[in-house]
Design a protein around this motif. Structure first.
Motif, PDB file in Angstrom:
ATOM      1  N   ILE A 185       2.612 -45.726  10.660  1.00  0.00           N
ATOM      2  CA  ILE A 185       3.699 -44.854   9.480  1.00  0.00           C
ATOM      3  C   ILE A 185       2.928 -44.612   8.614  1.00  0.00           C
ATOM      4  O   ILE A 185       3.059 -43.929   7.495  1.00  0.00           O
ATOM      5  CB  ILE A 185       4.504 -46.350   9.483  1.00  0.00           C
ATOM      6  N   GLU A 186       1.619 -45.886   8.017  1.00  0.00           N
ATOM      7  CA  GLU A 186       1.055 -46.134   6.630  1.00  0.00           C
ATOM      8  C   GLU A 186      -0.095 -45.181   6.973  1.00  0.00           C
ATOM      9  O   GLU A 186       0.126 -44.407   5.574  1.00  0.00           O
ATOM     10  CB  GLU A 186       0.392 -47.447   7.172  1.00  0.00           C
ATOM     11  N   ALA A 187      -0.555 -45.226   8.392  1.00  0.00           N
ATOM     12  CA  ALA A 187      -1.567 -43.582   8.093  1.00  0.00           C
ATOM     13  C   ALA A 187      -0.423 -41.613   7.747  1.00  0.00           C
ATOM     14  O   ALA A 187      -0.922 -41.514   7.454  1.00  0.00           O
ATOM     15  CB  ALA A 187      -1.807 -43.525   9.514  1.00  0.00           C
ATOM     16  N   ILE A 188       0.561 -42.266   8.721  1.00  0.00           N
ATOM     17  CA  ILE A 188       1.435 -40.721   8.161  1.00  0.00           C
ATOM     18  C   ILE A 188       1.682 -41.296   6.221  1.00  0.00           C
ATOM     19  O   ILE A 188       1.764 -39.800   5.803  1.00  0.00           O
ATOM     20  CB  ILE A 188       2.585 -40.370   9.103  1.00  0.00           C
ATOM     21  N   LEU A 189       2.252 -41.915   6.184  1.00  0.00           N
ATOM     22  CA  LEU A 189       2.272 -41.438   4.539  1.00  0.00           C
ATOM     23  C   LEU A 189       1.343 -41.582   3.759  1.00  0.00           C
ATOM     24  O   LEU A 189       1.267 -40.891   2.802  1.00  0.00           O
ATOM     25  CB  LEU A 189       2.947 -43.562   4.454  1.00  0.00           C
ATOM     26  N   LYS A 190      -0.020 -42.772   3.982  1.00  0.00           N
ATOM     27  CA  LYS A 190      -1.281 -41.782   3.249  1.00  0.00           C
ATOM     28  C   LYS A 190      -1.246 -40.352   3.339  1.00  0.00           C
ATOM     29  O   LYS A 190      -1.664 -40.436   2.655  1.00  0.00           O
ATOM     30  CB  LYS A 190      -1.717 -42.874   3.830  1.00  0.00           C
ATOM     31  N   LYS A 191      -1.280 -39.997   4.685  1.00  0.00           N
ATOM     32  CA  LYS A 191      -1.492 -38.533   4.716  1.00  0.00           C
ATOM     33  C   LYS A 191      -0.849 -37.364   3.796  1.00  0.00           C
ATOM     34  O   LYS A 191      -1.865 -36.728   3.291  1.00  0.00           O
ATOM     35  CB  LYS A 191      -1.279 -38.732   5.758  1.00  0.00           C
ATOM     36  N   HIS A 192      -0.176 -37.591   3.300  1.00  0.00           N
ATOM     37  CA  HIS A 192       1.362 -37.192   2.435  1.00  0.00           C
ATOM     38  C   HIS A 192       1.110 -37.702   0.599  1.00  0.00           C
ATOM     39  O   HIS A 192       1.863 -36.911   0.450  1.00  0.00           O
ATOM     40  CB  HIS A 192       2.710 -37.165   3.334  1.00  0.00           C
ATOM     41  N   GLY A 193       0.586 -38.543   0.684  1.00  0.00           N
ATOM     42  CA  GLY A 193      -0.474 -38.665  -0.441  1.00  0.00           C
ATOM     43  C   GLY A 193       1.366 -39.963  -1.403  1.00  0.00           C
ATOM     44  O   GLY A 193       1.754 -39.809  -2.126  1.00  0.00           O
ATOM     45  N   ILE A 194       2.261 -41.001   0.307  1.00  0.00           N
ATOM     46  CA  ILE A 194       2.974 -41.140  -0.930  1.00  0.00           C
ATOM     47  C   ILE A 194       2.755 -43.346  -0.434  1.00  0.00           C
ATOM     48  O   ILE A 194       2.317 -43.010   0.341  1.00  0.00           O
ATOM     49  CB  ILE A 194       4.166 -40.953   0.379  1.00  0.00           C
TER      50      ILE A 194
END
Length: 146
Positions: free
Chosen positions: A137-146
């Motif tokens: 989940i953290e990787a997805i959020l970092k990918k989208h810049g959140i």
């Protein structure tokens, strides 16, 4: 004649309620009430009430209603079976026919290849106390810049 008297009384009572709604400036409610109030008299005038009364005391009509009900139930069961993916079973060979040859793909040793296995997600043992792994989940959020 009794049908017209009963339906006329129902319509008159409904129109009285509609009139009261109009007096209170509830125009939509008054129109709706008036439309429903006119139904009994309209049904009596068209002969629907007499048809329903004749059908109520007719056993042949009830047998027809039961047949239609059974047809609807059978249709719904067939749709439920289709939705669940239950095969019909009617596509196989008949008892007098020889079965069709099925092409088989043999592996190196002559045996048929095994069907691919699905991996079940691993269950975590023990009770988690809020320290689950949220790295994906953290990787997805970092990918989208959140």
């Amino acid at each position: 004649m009794l049908i017209y008297a009963v339906c006329g009384t129902l319509s008159a009572a409904g129109l009285w309620f509609a009139y009261r709604s109009f007096r209170r400036r509830r125009y939509a409610t008054g129109l709706r009430t008036a439309s429903v109030a006119l139904l009994p008299m309209g049904l009596a005038m068209t002969g629907v009430v007499r048809f329903v009364l004749n059908m109520t005391f007719n056993p042949i009509a009830w047998a027809g209603v039961a047949a239609v009900g059974l047809a609807v139930v059978l249709f719904m069961v067939a749709r439920a079976l289709d939705a669940r993916g239950v095969p019909d079973g009617g596509s196989g060979p008949t008892p007098g026919e020889a079965p069709a040859a099925v092409p088989a793909v043999a592996g190196a040793g002559g045996e048929l290849p095994a069907a691919p296995r699905r991996e079940a997600p691993a269950k975590k043992s023990g009770g988690a106390t809020g320290t689950e792994d949220f790295s994906d989940i953290e990787a997805i959020l970092k990918k989208h810049g959140i």
